[in-house]
Design a protein around this motif. Structure first.
Motif, PDB file in Angstrom:
ATOM      1  N   ASN A  33       0.847  -1.175   0.000  1.00  0.00           N
ATOM      2  CA  ASN A  33       0.000   0.000   0.000  1.00  0.00           C
ATOM      3  C   ASN A  33       0.885   1.229   0.000  1.00  0.00           C
ATOM      4  O   ASN A  33       0.469   2.317   0.349  1.00  0.00           O
ATOM      5  CB  ASN A  33      -0.842  -0.029   1.262  1.00  0.00           C
ATOM      6  CG  ASN A  33      -2.074   0.802   1.112  1.00  0.00           C
ATOM      7  OD1 ASN A  33      -2.412   1.199   0.018  1.00  0.00           O
ATOM      8  ND2 ASN A  33      -2.731   1.091   2.202  1.00  0.00           N
ATOM      9  N   LEU A  34       2.103   0.993  -0.392  1.00  0.00           N
ATOM     10  CA  LEU A  34       3.118   2.016  -0.287  1.00  0.00           C
ATOM     11  C   LEU A  34       2.748   3.282  -1.047  1.00  0.00           C
ATOM     12  O   LEU A  34       2.973   4.386  -0.582  1.00  0.00           O
ATOM     13  CB  LEU A  34       4.417   1.445  -0.844  1.00  0.00           C
ATOM     14  CG  LEU A  34       5.674   2.194  -0.513  1.00  0.00           C
ATOM     15  CD1 LEU A  34       5.876   2.239   0.979  1.00  0.00           C
ATOM     16  CD2 LEU A  34       6.839   1.503  -1.174  1.00  0.00           C
ATOM     17  N   ALA A  35       2.161   3.111  -2.209  1.00  0.00           N
ATOM     18  CA  ALA A  35       1.885   4.279  -3.050  1.00  0.00           C
ATOM     19  C   ALA A  35       1.034   5.283  -2.304  1.00  0.00           C
ATOM     20  O   ALA A  35       1.341   6.469  -2.265  1.00  0.00           O
ATOM     21  CB  ALA A  35       1.196   3.853  -4.334  1.00  0.00           C
ATOM     22  N   TYR A  90       0.568   5.548   0.874  1.00  0.00           N
ATOM     23  CA  TYR A  90       1.298   6.065   2.023  1.00  0.00           C
ATOM     24  C   TYR A  90       2.345   7.085   1.604  1.00  0.00           C
ATOM     25  O   TYR A  90       2.437   8.173   2.153  1.00  0.00           O
ATOM     26  CB  TYR A  90       1.952   4.887   2.742  1.00  0.00           C
ATOM     27  CG  TYR A  90       2.713   5.289   3.965  1.00  0.00           C
ATOM     28  CD1 TYR A  90       2.054   5.860   5.042  1.00  0.00           C
ATOM     29  CD2 TYR A  90       4.069   5.083   4.043  1.00  0.00           C
ATOM     30  CE1 TYR A  90       2.751   6.225   6.176  1.00  0.00           C
ATOM     31  CE2 TYR A  90       4.775   5.446   5.173  1.00  0.00           C
ATOM     32  CZ  TYR A  90       4.117   6.012   6.242  1.00  0.00           C
ATOM     33  OH  TYR A  90       4.805   6.366   7.349  1.00  0.00           O
ATOM     34  N   VAL A  91       3.088   6.712   0.589  1.00  0.00           N
ATOM     35  CA  VAL A  91       4.155   7.583   0.114  1.00  0.00           C
ATOM     36  C   VAL A  91       3.581   8.876  -0.457  1.00  0.00           C
ATOM     37  O   VAL A  91       4.076   9.958  -0.202  1.00  0.00           O
ATOM     38  CB  VAL A  91       5.015   6.848  -0.939  1.00  0.00           C
ATOM     39  CG1 VAL A  91       5.916   7.810  -1.673  1.00  0.00           C
ATOM     40  CG2 VAL A  91       5.844   5.777  -0.254  1.00  0.00           C
ATOM     41  N   LEU A 119       2.659  11.034   2.332  1.00  0.00           N
ATOM     42  CA  LEU A 119       3.865  11.566   2.957  1.00  0.00           C
ATOM     43  C   LEU A 119       4.443  12.701   2.131  1.00  0.00           C
ATOM     44  O   LEU A 119       4.806  13.745   2.651  1.00  0.00           O
ATOM     45  CB  LEU A 119       4.934  10.476   3.060  1.00  0.00           C
ATOM     46  CG  LEU A 119       4.924   9.569   4.274  1.00  0.00           C
ATOM     47  CD1 LEU A 119       6.075   8.604   4.185  1.00  0.00           C
ATOM     48  CD2 LEU A 119       5.054  10.376   5.559  1.00  0.00           C
ATOM     49  N   VAL A 120       4.503  12.458   0.834  1.00  0.00           N
ATOM     50  CA  VAL A 120       5.092  13.455  -0.056  1.00  0.00           C
ATOM     51  C   VAL A 120       4.248  14.728  -0.018  1.00  0.00           C
ATOM     52  O   VAL A 120       4.758  15.836   0.067  1.00  0.00           O
ATOM     53  CB  VAL A 120       5.187  12.907  -1.500  1.00  0.00           C
ATOM     54  CG1 VAL A 120       5.581  14.000  -2.465  1.00  0.00           C
ATOM     55  CG2 VAL A 120       6.208  11.776  -1.545  1.00  0.00           C
ATOM     56  N   ARG A 175      11.990   7.778  -0.893  1.00  0.00           N
ATOM     57  CA  ARG A 175      10.584   7.505  -1.207  1.00  0.00           C
ATOM     58  C   ARG A 175      10.381   7.497  -2.716  1.00  0.00           C
ATOM     59  O   ARG A 175       9.662   6.657  -3.252  1.00  0.00           O
ATOM     60  CB  ARG A 175       9.665   8.545  -0.552  1.00  0.00           C
ATOM     61  CG  ARG A 175       9.668   8.474   0.969  1.00  0.00           C
ATOM     62  CD  ARG A 175       8.421   9.104   1.546  1.00  0.00           C
ATOM     63  NE  ARG A 175       8.287  10.522   1.240  1.00  0.00           N
ATOM     64  CZ  ARG A 175       8.747  11.502   2.007  1.00  0.00           C
ATOM     65  NH1 ARG A 175       9.390  11.217   3.134  1.00  0.00           N
ATOM     66  NH2 ARG A 175       8.564  12.763   1.673  1.00  0.00           N
ATOM     67  N   VAL A 214       8.880   4.543  -5.170  1.00  0.00           N
ATOM     68  CA  VAL A 214       7.777   4.733  -6.116  1.00  0.00           C
ATOM     69  C   VAL A 214       8.193   4.234  -7.510  1.00  0.00           C
ATOM     70  O   VAL A 214       7.433   3.536  -8.173  1.00  0.00           O
ATOM     71  CB  VAL A 214       7.333   6.218  -6.161  1.00  0.00           C
ATOM     72  CG1 VAL A 214       6.364   6.457  -7.301  1.00  0.00           C
ATOM     73  CG2 VAL A 214       6.688   6.607  -4.839  1.00  0.00           C
ATOM     74  N   ARG A 269       8.045   0.523  -7.973  1.00  0.00           N
ATOM     75  CA  ARG A 269       6.718  -0.090  -8.081  1.00  0.00           C
ATOM     76  C   ARG A 269       6.444  -0.556  -9.507  1.00  0.00           C
ATOM     77  O   ARG A 269       5.627  -1.434  -9.732  1.00  0.00           O
ATOM     78  CB  ARG A 269       5.617   0.871  -7.635  1.00  0.00           C
ATOM     79  CG  ARG A 269       5.558   1.034  -6.134  1.00  0.00           C
ATOM     80  CD  ARG A 269       4.481   2.014  -5.739  1.00  0.00           C
ATOM     81  NE  ARG A 269       3.175   1.607  -6.247  1.00  0.00           N
ATOM     82  CZ  ARG A 269       2.361   0.764  -5.628  1.00  0.00           C
ATOM     83  NH1 ARG A 269       2.736   0.211  -4.493  1.00  0.00           N
ATOM     84  NH2 ARG A 269       1.196   0.477  -6.147  1.00  0.00           N
ATOM     85  N   LEU A 329       8.031  -3.711   3.477  1.00  0.00           N
ATOM     86  CA  LEU A 329       6.722  -3.191   3.057  1.00  0.00           C
ATOM     87  C   LEU A 329       5.631  -3.643   4.019  1.00  0.00           C
ATOM     88  O   LEU A 329       4.694  -2.910   4.304  1.00  0.00           O
ATOM     89  CB  LEU A 329       6.383  -3.657   1.641  1.00  0.00           C
ATOM     90  CG  LEU A 329       7.254  -3.094   0.523  1.00  0.00           C
ATOM     91  CD1 LEU A 329       6.904  -3.745  -0.800  1.00  0.00           C
ATOM     92  CD2 LEU A 329       7.098  -1.580   0.417  1.00  0.00           C
ATOM     93  N   ILE A 331       5.291  -1.300   6.960  1.00  0.00           N
ATOM     94  CA  ILE A 331       4.595  -0.065   6.623  1.00  0.00           C
ATOM     95  C   ILE A 331       3.115  -0.336   6.449  1.00  0.00           C
ATOM     96  O   ILE A 331       2.260   0.412   6.915  1.00  0.00           O
ATOM     97  CB  ILE A 331       5.168   0.530   5.311  1.00  0.00           C
ATOM     98  CG1 ILE A 331       6.613   0.954   5.535  1.00  0.00           C
ATOM     99  CG2 ILE A 331       4.327   1.712   4.842  1.00  0.00           C
ATOM    100  CD1 ILE A 331       7.352   1.291   4.269  1.00  0.00           C
ATOM    101  N   HIS A 332       2.864  -1.457   5.798  1.00  0.00           N
ATOM    102  CA  HIS A 332       1.477  -1.806   5.518  1.00  0.00           C
ATOM    103  C   HIS A 332       0.675  -2.010   6.802  1.00  0.00           C
ATOM    104  O   HIS A 332      -0.436  -1.514   6.951  1.00  0.00           O
ATOM    105  CB  HIS A 332       1.437  -3.063   4.666  1.00  0.00           C
ATOM    106  CG  HIS A 332       0.055  -3.501   4.385  1.00  0.00           C
ATOM    107  ND1 HIS A 332      -0.828  -2.709   3.703  1.00  0.00           N
ATOM    108  CD2 HIS A 332      -0.613  -4.619   4.733  1.00  0.00           C
ATOM    109  CE1 HIS A 332      -1.980  -3.347   3.635  1.00  0.00           C
ATOM    110  NE2 HIS A 332      -1.867  -4.495   4.251  1.00  0.00           N
ATOM    111  N   THR A 392      -0.195   1.217   8.412  1.00  0.00           N
ATOM    112  CA  THR A 392      -1.205   2.032   7.747  1.00  0.00           C
ATOM    113  C   THR A 392      -2.575   1.345   7.754  1.00  0.00           C
ATOM    114  O   THR A 392      -3.472   1.738   7.019  1.00  0.00           O
ATOM    115  CB  THR A 392      -0.817   2.316   6.276  1.00  0.00           C
ATOM    116  OG1 THR A 392      -0.521   1.067   5.646  1.00  0.00           O
ATOM    117  CG2 THR A 392       0.383   3.221   6.186  1.00  0.00           C
TER     118      THR A 392
END
Lengths: 149, 114
Positions: free
Chosen positions: A134-136, A138-139, A142-143, B20, B24, B27, B78, B81-82, B85
């Protein structure tokens, strides 16, 4: 606790949890697929599999069933590999509601320490080693926050 | 303080904006450091240094492919982090959405065969 009413009879909904050909059709978030390495649906049996994220990330997964009462209850341990010390236990219950089925899911942490840690650090009511990149989201957040701050 | 150091390190690692951005980019799939550096307008040693930090906290993996070293996202970091969140609930909510749709299919099938 996660709860959901599914518009299908209980036997059928339970059935969807008992075979790989069913599980592989719905397990995981949208865009994820699974590759099963081993599967034996019985108490003490294991499901050894890999989840593939939409971005190509592979997540090793391991599940073993600790209690099975068809068609009303499934209890399982879920970790990243066999005998993962951080594996945690989840209980799924299936209840008939007219012609539909209510699924409820509760998660129990492996150790009190793990749970306390999650509650303290993450304010999580429930948690565990579930996966998904789910990084996108979150990132991006954040950004964005970084850009504003 | 029962806390895996790596867990806090993951968050430290992604506190850096360029790291970061690297995540991205990854991905989209595996990439060599040269392309990543070029994409972000960084020097190659600079990108390599960031990638090393990300690798140490389990956010990226690398492998040798001939002369090149390819980087990709790593599930270990990951996950951390997951979880943080609220990924667990999302995982199950989305899975149950898919189960619902699949159960409708099964219902149709049993009608046809029954």
């Amino acid at each position: 606790m996660i709860s959901r009413v599914i518009d299908a009879p209980r036997e059928l909904v339970f059935e969807a949890f008992t075979q790989v050909r069913h599980l592989s059709r719905w397990w995981g978030p949208e865009g994820f697929t699974t590759t099963t390495l081993g599967f034996e649906f019985r108490v003490g049996g294991e499901w050894d599999f890999v989840m593939h994220g939409p971005d190509g990330t592979d997540y090793p997964e391991w599940i073993t069933w600790t209690e099975l009462i068809p068609p009303e209850r499934i209890k399982f341990l879920h970790g990243e590999y066999r005998d993962d010390p951080d594996a945690f236990e989840s209980v799924l219950t299936f209840e008939s509601v007219g012609a539909a089925t209510r699924i409820e899911m509760r998660t129990v942490f492996a150790t009190k320490e793990l749970r306390d840690e999650a509650v303290e650090k993450y304010h999580a009511v429930e948690g565990g080693q579930q996966t998904l990149s789910n990084l996108a989201v979150y990132v991006t957040a954040l950004v964005r926050n970084g850009a504003e701050g | 303080m029962a806390r895996a150091a790596t867990t806090s390190d993951v968050f430290n690692a992604i506190a850096e904006p360029q790291r970061r951005e690297l995540l991205v980019l990854l991905r989209a799939g595996e990439q060599p450091v040269t392309e990543l550096a070029q994409e972000l307008g960084m020097t190659q040693p600079g990108a390599s240094k960031h990638l090393r930090v990300l690798r140490e906290v389990g956010l990226v993996r690398d492998r040798k492919a001939g002369k090149r070293r390819l980087y990709c996202l790593d599930a270990r970091g990951l996950r951390t982090i997951h979880e943080w969140t609220g990924g667990f609930e999302q995982f199950w909510n989305e899975s149950l959405d898919r189960l619902d749709a699949y159960a409708q299919e099964l219902k149709q099938e049993s009608k046809r065969s029954g």
